[in-house]
Design a protein around this motif. Structure first.
Motif, PDB file in Angstrom:
ATOM      1  N   UNK A 216      -1.435  65.751 115.782  1.00 56.72           N
ATOM      2  CA  UNK A 216      -1.827  66.848 116.660  1.00 56.72           C
ATOM      3  C   UNK A 216      -3.296  66.706 117.061  1.00 56.72           C
ATOM      4  N   UNK A 217      -3.518  66.365 118.335  1.00 50.07           N
ATOM      5  CA  UNK A 217      -4.886  66.142 118.828  1.00 50.07           C
ATOM      6  C   UNK A 217      -5.745  67.397 118.761  1.00 50.07           C
ATOM      7  N   UNK A 218      -5.118  68.555 118.715  1.00 48.20           N
ATOM      8  CA  UNK A 218      -5.882  69.794 118.629  1.00 48.20           C
ATOM      9  C   UNK A 218      -6.208  70.212 117.214  1.00 48.20           C
ATOM     10  N   UNK A 219      -5.422  69.751 116.264  1.00 46.99           N
ATOM     11  CA  UNK A 219      -5.620  70.151 114.868  1.00 46.99           C
ATOM     12  C   UNK A 219      -6.529  69.200 114.101  1.00 46.99           C
ATOM     13  N   UNK A 220      -6.316  67.890 114.255  1.00 44.30           N
ATOM     14  CA  UNK A 220      -6.973  66.936 113.361  1.00 44.30           C
ATOM     15  C   UNK A 220      -8.502  66.909 113.460  1.00 44.30           C
ATOM     16  N   UNK A 221      -9.109  67.036 114.658  1.00 45.01           N
ATOM     17  CA  UNK A 221     -10.576  67.092 114.672  1.00 45.01           C
ATOM     18  C   UNK A 221     -11.123  68.289 113.895  1.00 45.01           C
ATOM     19  N   UNK A 222     -10.452  69.428 114.019  1.00 46.80           N
ATOM     20  CA  UNK A 222     -10.873  70.627 113.283  1.00 46.80           C
ATOM     21  C   UNK A 222     -10.621  70.435 111.791  1.00 46.80           C
ATOM     22  N   UNK A 223      -9.470  69.869 111.459  1.00 51.27           N
ATOM     23  CA  UNK A 223      -9.147  69.575 110.059  1.00 51.27           C
ATOM     24  C   UNK A 223     -10.244  68.727 109.430  1.00 51.27           C
ATOM     25  N   UNK A 224     -10.649  67.665 110.134  1.00 48.81           N
ATOM     26  CA  UNK A 224     -11.667  66.753 109.599  1.00 48.81           C
ATOM     27  C   UNK A 224     -13.024  67.442 109.473  1.00 48.81           C
ATOM     28  N   UNK A 225     -13.359  68.241 110.462  1.00 51.32           N
ATOM     29  CA  UNK A 225     -14.655  68.929 110.429  1.00 51.32           C
ATOM     30  C   UNK A 225     -14.737  69.905 109.262  1.00 51.32           C
TER      31      UNK A 225
ATOM     32  N   UNK B  39      -8.065  77.765 110.400  1.00 49.68           N
ATOM     33  CA  UNK B  39      -7.755  78.359 109.092  1.00 49.68           C
ATOM     34  C   UNK B  39      -7.815  77.336 107.959  1.00 49.68           C
ATOM     35  N   UNK B  40      -7.658  76.056 108.291  1.00 48.80           N
ATOM     36  CA  UNK B  40      -7.415  75.049 107.254  1.00 48.80           C
ATOM     37  C   UNK B  40      -8.690  74.694 106.498  1.00 48.80           C
ATOM     38  N   UNK B  41      -8.689  75.001 105.219  1.00 52.68           N
ATOM     39  CA  UNK B  41      -9.768  74.616 104.307  1.00 52.68           C
ATOM     40  C   UNK B  41      -9.139  74.205 102.977  1.00 52.68           C
ATOM     41  N   UNK B  42      -9.906  73.514 102.156  1.00 54.41           N
ATOM     42  CA  UNK B  42      -9.433  73.169 100.817  1.00 54.41           C
ATOM     43  C   UNK B  42      -8.433  72.035 100.768  1.00 54.41           C
ATOM     44  N   UNK B  43      -8.351  71.227 101.839  1.00 55.94           N
ATOM     45  CA  UNK B  43      -7.390  70.121 101.868  1.00 55.94           C
ATOM     46  C   UNK B  43      -7.986  68.873 101.207  1.00 55.94           C
ATOM     47  N   UNK B  44      -7.143  68.122 100.516  1.00 52.79           N
ATOM     48  CA  UNK B  44      -7.560  66.877  99.872  1.00 52.79           C
ATOM     49  C   UNK B  44      -7.057  65.637 100.596  1.00 52.79           C
TER      50      UNK B  44
END
Length: 287
Positions: A90-99, A72-77
């Motif tokens: 969180x190993x499951x969140x951060x790769x997706x966050x970065x992508x 869901x995470x988009x638009x983060x600075x």
């Protein structure tokens, strides 16, 4: 397996659409110490723990699903990581966050950097959180504050393993403590800043939880006293209800403040809530 979050994309749309005036910050609570902060068009995630990685790999079952999932995470600075424990980094969140947010910087203590690069985070997007180093990113300034979880532990290079963050954004000073107990010098350093809003853990610590490997934090009394001592205008309790056996009742925190410091403002956030903090700066004429 974590069930599909109920709020999901709707919460992220709310974050994107929220535009708060000067002297205010919008804060969303995702559970544990995970929050989203927005002001002056800047969106910051702190310790986004919203995946099921720990459940799948370590059997750590949440008592309730996160209000969003990593996709869901988009638009983060900017993303701030306080330390390397799985419910914070969180190993499951951060790769997706970065992508999904390839231009967003990710800041964390030095001990977190090998973990971040190992997850595929581009080195150019990683910033080390160093004690005493004041960083300015776009419209926000970040000052790492050492945290003691439960000790002021350092790595082999003498750098602190745990950190909190003092964030100055949109005319508001916010302190996110990360996981910490109150240690000598913390009150004095924060009193000099006098944060407008303090986000503090309240789950405490004890011998038997320590015996089972659970590293603790300040308890609700200590968190209340810290908020008052540092002159925080408003205090928000965190880290009290995600894992069975490492919980606390936020009502105890509120009761303690009401009985001992009835003029101290506090706010207990609902899951997925948007709380807009309003400082005195919001009512001052800007030249």
């Amino acid at each position: 397996m974590i069930k599909q979050a109920k709020k999901g994309p709707a919460l992220i749309r709310e974050v994107v659409d929220t535009d708060v005036p000067f002297g205010t910050l919008a804060i969303w609570f995702l559970g544990q110490e995970s929050v989203i902060i927005k002001g002056d068009g800047v969106t910051i995630y702190i310790d986004p723990y919203v995946s099921d990685y720990l459940e799948k790999n370590e059997g750590a079952v949440r008592t309730y699903p996160a209000p969003i999932v990593p996709e869901d995470i988009t638009g983060a600075d900017l993303c701030l990581i306080t330390h390397d424990h799985g419910d914070h980094l969180d190993r499951g969140t951060l790769p997706v966050f970065h992508r999904q947010n390839p231009d967003a910087l990710i800041m964390g203590p030095a001990c977190c950097i090998p973990l971040l690069t190992g997850l595929g985070i581009a080195e150019r997007q990683i910033v080390e959180a160093e004690e005493g180093k004041h960083g300015f990113f776009s419209k926000v300034s970040i000052t790492p504050v050492p945290a003691a979880h439960e000790q002021l532990d350092k790595d082999n290079e003498g750098k602190y393993r745990y950190t909190g963050y003092l964030i100055e954004l949109n005319g508001v000073k916010l302190y996110h403590a990360g996981d910490t107990v109150v240690y000598p010098g913390l009150v004095e350093s924060l009193s000099a800043v006098k944060p407008d809003i303090a986000l503090l853990p309240i789950n405490g610590r004890d011998y038997f939880r320590g015996e089972s490997g659970l590293i603790g934090n300040m308890n609700y009394r200590e968190a209340a006293e810290l908020a008052v001592r540092i002159g925080a205008d408003t205090v928000v309790p965190l880290h009290y209800d995600v894992f069975m056996g490492n919980t606390e009742k936020p009502g105890y925190f509120v009761d303690y403040l009401y009985e001992h410091y009835p003029e101290q403002k506090c706010h207990v956030m609902a899951r997925g809530e948007r709380f807009v903090y309003v400082s005195g700066q919001a009512f001052m004429t800007r030249l």
